[in-house]
Design an enzyme around this catalytic site. Structure first.
Site, PDB file in Angstrom:
ATOM      1  CG  HIS A  59     -92.702   6.346 -22.431  1.00 34.53           C
ATOM      2  ND1 HIS A  59     -91.951   5.202 -22.466  1.00 34.53           N
ATOM      3  CD2 HIS A  59     -91.897   7.345 -22.857  1.00 34.53           C
ATOM      4  CE1 HIS A  59     -90.743   5.492 -22.916  1.00 34.53           C
ATOM      5  NE2 HIS A  59     -90.686   6.786 -23.172  1.00 34.53           N
ATOM      6  CD  GLU A 113     -82.288   5.710 -25.164  1.00 30.22           C
ATOM      7  OE1 GLU A 113     -83.111   6.050 -24.302  1.00 30.22           O
ATOM      8  OE2 GLU A 113     -82.572   5.660 -26.375  1.00 30.22           O
ATOM      9  CG  ASP A 128     -84.634   3.402 -21.980  1.00 30.14           C
ATOM     10  OD1 ASP A 128     -85.361   2.559 -21.429  1.00 30.14           O
ATOM     11  OD2 ASP A 128     -85.016   4.099 -22.935  1.00 30.14           O
ATOM     12  CB  CYS A 188     -83.445  14.371 -23.144  1.00 37.02           C
ATOM     13  SG  CYS A 188     -83.024  12.770 -23.847  1.00 37.02           S
TER      14      CYS A 188
HETATM   15  C1  PEP Z   1     -84.601   8.029 -21.765  1.00 38.77           C
HETATM   16  O1  PEP Z   1     -84.519   6.804 -21.901  1.00 38.77           O
HETATM   17  O2  PEP Z   1     -84.076   8.642 -20.825  1.00 38.77           O
HETATM   18  C2  PEP Z   1     -85.358   8.847 -22.721  1.00 38.77           C
HETATM   19  C3  PEP Z   1     -85.333  10.149 -22.669  1.00 38.77           C
HETATM   20  O3  PEP Z   1     -86.116   8.192 -23.645  1.00 38.77           O
HETATM   21  P1  PEP Z   1     -87.524   7.498 -23.305  1.00 38.77           P
HETATM   22  O4  PEP Z   1     -87.943   7.924 -21.923  1.00 38.77           O
HETATM   23  O5  PEP Z   1     -88.496   7.940 -24.339  1.00 38.77           O
HETATM   24  O6  PEP Z   1     -87.207   6.038 -23.384  1.00 38.77           O
HETATM   25 MG    MG Z   2     -85.114   5.915 -23.743  1.00 44.41          MG
END
Ligand code: PEP
Ligand code: MG
Length: 589
Positions: A194, A436, A460, A507
């Protein structure tokens, strides 16, 4: 002249920048909560009173001094600062906090100031903004008296720097002073951590996984960070700086050409239209979404509202944030993802115990289904924001239909409450689920009839499918979006969605990975949601491709045995369709 040294890491946010290093130690910067025995609480309050008295004395002395040297009107400036150290509401709140929570005063005071900052920064009024800066100044002064030293965190930097650290957490990244942190580089970390995602949102060059950069660099060293190639140059030579200028010019030219596409649709040459949206972490990311021509928000990561604070955001605070985003994103829609706590994002006020495997632990929907108080407040806020606005909601980390059903049941209950309270919301709000976790992808056909859409979270999905920790630089080479197993899970999800006539988006960061885009188009994905900065490049690529060719590539890719082969084929197709994208080396091709 010091010798130039180049260190190779993982480029996570493109762009090149030159600047001075600032060595940041998150442990040192953090004021940690400490539980105190009851008997020492009154001494703790006394310490606070003494710090206030000392700060007040200093301010009065400064006021007197300025009045003598520059006159009364200049010294009036300090009146506002004095009002802060005498503010009964603030003082009593801190004393009460120490007495009731039994925590050290530095921590309680810092949290109280953060609360003021949050409330004041939401008000668009120059007078209030000035008052906020008075509060921050005075808070620094009081804190110095409490701790006996000048604390520097990433929000109090006063000049442009490149932050160097062993690691930077997503919460530290939120605090980064946007004008003053012009780049960063860390010893550890991966492409889809993140922190890396935040760097892309902020649009600052960043490199992670550099190994020992924090012990090679000292504050004040001259650096060049190349976030595309994943390089950090320490003490760059004149020759390197010359190359840097040339690179900057070529990037500017490239971006200028891409800007021409801003208002054009993301449509292949043979007419296949994809929605190209953007991901945001905070409402402050919105201007970048709009300026890069994204069609709405495909993922709003709401957990950033919950970080760096001692309390939970109220329903009202969340409602204001969600409504603001939905209004500004109009006429496009906003997909609000419910709280995805855990993994590499932790909340201080909840005292969640540390876990051995946080990414496999108490995160996402698992947490919300247990902490229903928190979940319900968020759902109420999201629903309220949906009244007459294009808001959709989706649940993270769902592993099985049972969890989805439980979440939907709570949503339904909250709708009933709002109805009884006559509070407007959209009863037909679109509800989606993130795919995910491999178990969700493999049961997508079971979940499809129960939702309005899927959003594939590859960050994920890849780490779980391949057993590769997304934040571990040592195994970053094994984190392969185009691994045949990942492609099969995605393909399974897209076809399950389409068989049930629901739309499916992506996403995760793979949606912005140029090598993956042709294959995702070939599968028939309906929406791609990427970091705002990447929207122009992805759009350029989509507009250069033919769906027929992309389909052919996908069919072959699904039969290939290695990620490398798939990447090579995809690279070949891109070279033919949009060679300009290859010229910019900062892109991972
Ligand atoms: C993902 O896991 O691809 C996602 C978009 O969520 P995050 O990156 O916040 O875990
Ligand atoms: Mg995720």
């Amino acid at each position: 002249m010091k010798k130039e040294k180049t260190v190779q890491g993982i480029g996570v946010s493109a762009g090149v920048i030159r600047g001075k290093a600032y060595l940041f130690d998150p442990e040192e910067a953090r004021v940690k909560p400490r539980r105190l025995p009851k008997a020492s609480l009154s001494a703790e309050v006394e310490r606070f009173q003494q710090a206030l008295i000392a700060a007040r004395k200093e301010l009065l002395e400064m006021q007197r001094d300025i009045a003598q040297r520059l006159g009364r009107s200049e010294s009036d400036l300090f009146e506002a600062h004095l009002l802060v150290v005498e503010d009964r509401t603030l003082i009593e709140e801190v004393i009460r906090g120490v007495e009731e929570k039994g925590l050290n005063v530095e921590y309680v005071f810092q949290q109280a100031i953060k609360k003021y900052e949050r409330v004041f920064s939401q008000i668009e009024n120059d007078y209030i903004r000035e008052r906020l800066s008075d509060i921050k100044d005075v808070a620094k002064r009081v804190m110095r008296h409490l701790t006996g030293k000048t604390r520097r965190d990433l929000s109090s930097l006063t000049e442009e720097v490149i932050v160097i650290s062993r690691d930077i957490s997503p919460s530290d990244t939120v605090l980064m002073h946007k004008e003053n942190v012009i780049g960063f580089a860390t010893d550890i970390g991966g492409r889809t951590s993140h922190t890396a995602i935040m760097a892309r949102s902020l649009g600052i060059p960043a490199v992670v996984g550099l190994g020992k950069i924090s012990s090679l660099v000292a504050t004040g060293d001259e650096l060049v960070v190349d976030g595309g190639r994943g390089l950090v140059v320490i003490n760059p030579s004149r020759n390197t700086l010359k190359k840097l200028e040339a690179e900057k010019r070529s990037i500017a030219l490239f971006e200028k050409r891409l800007r021409l596409l801003k208002d054009l649709p993301a449509e292949t040459r043979d007419g296949f239209r994809v929605i190209l949206a953007a991901n945001i972490e905070m409402p402050e990311d919105l201007p970048s979404v709009l300026s890069h021509g994204a069609e709405g928000i495909g993922l709003y990561r709401t957990e950033f509202l919950y970080l760096n604070r001692d309390d939970l955001p109220s329903e009202e605070e969340q409602f204001q944030a969600y409504r603001g985003v939905a209004e500004k994103a109009g006429p496009h829609s906003v997909i609000i993802r419910t709280l995805d706590l855990g993994g590499d994002k932790f909340l201080s006020p909840l005292g969640v115990p540390g876990e051995l495997n946080p990414f496999l632990g108490w995160r996402g929907i698992r947490f919300c289904l247990e902490r229903r108080d928190i979940f319900r407040a968020q759902l109420r806020a999201i629903l309220r924001a949906s009244a007459n606005r294009k808001v959709k909601v989706m649940f993270p980390m769902v592993c099985a239909a049972g969890e989805l059903r439980a979440a939907r049941a709570i949503l339904k209950k909250v709708m009933g409450e709002l109805e009884r309270e006559k509070i407007p919301f959209n009863p037909a709000i679109e509800v989606g689920v993130m795919i995910e976790v491999p178990s969700a992808a493999l049961t997508a056909d079971i979940m499809a009839p129960e939702v309005d859409f899927f959003s594939i979270g590859t960050n994920d999905l890849i780490q779980y499918a391949l057993a590769v920790d997304r934040v571990n630089e040592k195994i970053a080479h094994l984190y392969q979006p185009l691994h045949p197993a990942v492609l099969r899970l995605i393909e399974e999800t897209v076809s399950a969605a389409h068989r049930r006539h629901i739309w499916v988006g992506m996403c995760g960061e793979m949606a912005g990975d140029l090598l993956s885009v042709p294959i995702l188009l070939g599968m028939g994905i309906d929406e791609l949601s990427v970091s705002p900065m990447l929207v122009p490049e992805v759009k350029k690529l989509i507009r250069s491709l033919d769906l027929t060719e992309a389909r052919r590539l996908t069919e072959r890719a699904l039969r290939f045995s290695s990620a490398r082969r798939i990447e090579n084929e995809s690279r070949r197709l891109i070279k033919k369709a949009a060679p300009m994208l290859l010229r910019r080396e900062s892109i991972r091709l």
